[in-house]
Motif scaffolding. Structure first.
Motif, PDB file in Angstrom:
ATOM      1  N   SER A  14      -3.108  -6.208   5.200  1.00  0.00           N
ATOM      2  CA  SER A  14      -2.744  -5.446   6.387  1.00  0.00           C
ATOM      3  C   SER A  14      -1.645  -4.453   6.072  1.00  0.00           C
ATOM      4  O   SER A  14      -1.687  -3.302   6.524  1.00  0.00           O
ATOM      5  N   LEU A  15      -0.671  -4.859   5.296  1.00  0.00           N
ATOM      6  CA  LEU A  15       0.414  -3.956   4.915  1.00  0.00           C
ATOM      7  C   LEU A  15      -0.114  -2.789   4.089  1.00  0.00           C
ATOM      8  O   LEU A  15       0.263  -1.643   4.299  1.00  0.00           O
ATOM      9  N   GLU A  17      -3.140  -1.565   4.149  1.00  0.00           N
ATOM     10  CA  GLU A  17      -3.901  -0.684   5.028  1.00  0.00           C
ATOM     11  C   GLU A  17      -2.982   0.224   5.833  1.00  0.00           C
ATOM     12  O   GLU A  17      -3.267   1.414   6.019  1.00  0.00           O
ATOM     13  N   HIS A  18      -1.867  -0.336   6.320  1.00  0.00           N
ATOM     14  CA  HIS A  18      -0.913   0.478   7.074  1.00  0.00           C
ATOM     15  C   HIS A  18      -0.286   1.544   6.191  1.00  0.00           C
ATOM     16  O   HIS A  18      -0.067   2.680   6.635  1.00  0.00           O
ATOM     17  N   LEU A  19       0.029   1.189   4.949  1.00  0.00           N
ATOM     18  CA  LEU A  19       0.627   2.171   4.047  1.00  0.00           C
ATOM     19  C   LEU A  19      -0.360   3.289   3.722  1.00  0.00           C
ATOM     20  O   LEU A  19       0.027   4.460   3.634  1.00  0.00           O
ATOM     21  N   GLU A  21      -2.784   4.271   5.714  1.00  0.00           N
ATOM     22  CA  GLU A  21      -2.858   5.091   6.919  1.00  0.00           C
ATOM     23  C   GLU A  21      -1.645   5.989   7.044  1.00  0.00           C
ATOM     24  O   GLU A  21      -1.760   7.178   7.391  1.00  0.00           O
ATOM     25  N   LEU A  22      -0.456   5.447   6.737  1.00  0.00           N
ATOM     26  CA  LEU A  22       0.767   6.246   6.810  1.00  0.00           C
ATOM     27  C   LEU A  22       0.704   7.410   5.840  1.00  0.00           C
ATOM     28  O   LEU A  22       1.085   8.544   6.178  1.00  0.00           O
ATOM     29  N   ARG A  25      -1.551  10.122   7.268  1.00  0.00           N
ATOM     30  CA  ARG A  25      -0.954  10.856   8.387  1.00  0.00           C
ATOM     31  C   ARG A  25       0.190  11.743   7.912  1.00  0.00           C
ATOM     32  O   ARG A  25       0.402  12.832   8.441  1.00  0.00           O
ATOM     33  N   PHE A 103       0.131   6.785  14.704  1.00  0.00           N
ATOM     34  CA  PHE A 103       0.482   5.731  13.741  1.00  0.00           C
ATOM     35  C   PHE A 103       1.231   4.581  14.404  1.00  0.00           C
ATOM     36  O   PHE A 103       0.936   3.413  14.144  1.00  0.00           O
ATOM     37  N   PRO A 106      -1.303   2.004  17.336  1.00  0.00           N
ATOM     38  CA  PRO A 106      -2.679   1.904  16.827  1.00  0.00           C
ATOM     39  C   PRO A 106      -3.639   1.430  17.917  1.00  0.00           C
ATOM     40  O   PRO A 106      -3.249   0.944  18.969  1.00  0.00           O
TER      41      PRO A 106
END
Length: 251
Positions: A14-15, A17-19, A21-22, A25, A103, A106
Motif C-alpha cells: 500500500s505504501l 502504491e501511494h508513493l 501515485e504521488l 501526480r 492525492f 482518494p
C-alpha cells in the motif's frame, strides 16, 4: 496452497502504491508549472519586460542612481528565472491544486471529481485575486515600510536585485495561496472531510492558527506584513465557512 499475505506486506504494498501515485501526480503538477514557466520566460525576456515593470512599480525612485543594483555574477539571471518561475506557479496553480486534492482525498466519486474540475476556474480566479491584492495592497505597503524604515541621510537605499524581486515574488505567491482558502474549504466540505458546523466551532482556534501561520510564512518578519496576511486570511476562512453552509446534504 499459497500462503496468505502478511499484514506487513499489505502495508508495504500500500505504501509503495501511494508513493507511485504521488510520483505521478508530482510529475503532472511539474508539467503544468513548466508550461507556465515557458510563458514566464517570454514575459520576462520579451515584452512587456516584466522585471522592468516590477522595478518601475515598486522600487524607490532616485534620480541620482538606479533604484536596484545587481552585485553578483549570476544575480540577474537567477532573479529573472525567479520571476519566470513565479509566473509558472501562478499559471500552473489549477493543476497543482487538483493533483493535491486528488492525492489527499482518494476514492473520489464521479460527482466529486466533476466538482473539483468545475472548481478549477475558481481556483485560478481566487489565486489571481490574491496576486492582485498583493500587487496593489500588500507589496506596496511592505516595500514602503521596509525601505523607508530608516530615514537617515547617511543610508543610501539601493536594494539588490535578488533580494528585491525575491521579496516581491514571495509576497505575491503567499497572497495567491492564501486566497485559495475558501475554495479549498468548500471542496473539502462537499466531499465530506469537514462540515460548516465543525468549522464554526473551530473558529476560536482558527484565529490563533492564522496568526501563527502568518508569522511563519511572512518573508520579512515585520508586524506590518504579518497583519496584512493574517487579517485577509481570517476573513477568507470566514468566507469558506459561509460557502460550506451551501454544501448540499450528503446521503
Amino acid at each position: 496452497m499459497p500462503q496468505e499475505q502478511k499484514p506487513e506486506e499489505e502495508v508495504a504494498m500500500s505504501l509503495i502504491e501511494h508513493l507511485v501515485e504521488l510520483r505521478g501526480r508530482l510529475i503532472r503538477a511539474s508539467i503544468g508549472v513548466l508550461l507556465g514557466l515557458g510563458v514566464g520566460v517570454f514575459l520576462v525576456l520579451g515584452p512587456p519586460h516584466l522585471v522592468d515593470v516590477i522595478i518601475a512599480t515598486f522600487a524607490p525612485v532616485n534620480e541620482s542612481y538606479a533604484p536596484i543594483q545587481s552585485v553578483g555574477t549570476t544575480e540577474s539571471f537567477t532573479s529573472y528565472m525567479t520571476v519566470s518561475l513565479t509566473v509558472g506557479l501562478i499559471l500552473g496553480m489549477p493543476v497543482i491544486v487538483y493533483q493535491l486534492l486528488a492525492f489527499i482525498v482518494p476514492g473520489l466519486t464521479d460527482k466529486e471529481r466533476r466538482l473539483i474540475y468545475i472548481s478549477l476556474p475558481f481556483v485560478t480566479l481566487f489565486f489571481l485575486g490574491g496576486v492582485a491584492f498583493g500587487w496593489f495592497i500588500t507589496v506596496p505597503t511592505a516595500i514602503r515600510f521596509l525601505i523607508g524604515f530608516s530615514d537617515s541621510a547617511l543610508i543610501q537605499t539601493q536594494p539588490s536585485l535578488a533580494d528585491f524581486l525575491g521579496t516581491i515574488t514571495t509576497l505575491l505567491l503567499i497572497n495567491g495561496v492564501v486566497f485559495e482558502l475558501p475554495i479549498i474549504i468548500y471542496v473539502l466540505a462537499f466531499i465530506g472531510v469537514v462540515t460548516a458546523k465543525q468549522l464554526s466551532s473551530f473558529r476560536r482556534f482558527a484565529v490563533v492558527i492564522v496568526v501563527i501561520v502568518a508569522a511563519v510564512i511572512t518573508p520579512t518578519g515585520d508586524p506590518i506584513n504579518l497583519m496584512l496576511l493574517a487579517i485577509p486570511m481570517y476573513l477568507l476562512y470566514e468566507l469558506g465557512v459561509i460557502l460550506a453552509r451551501f454544501v448540499p446534504n450528503r446521503a
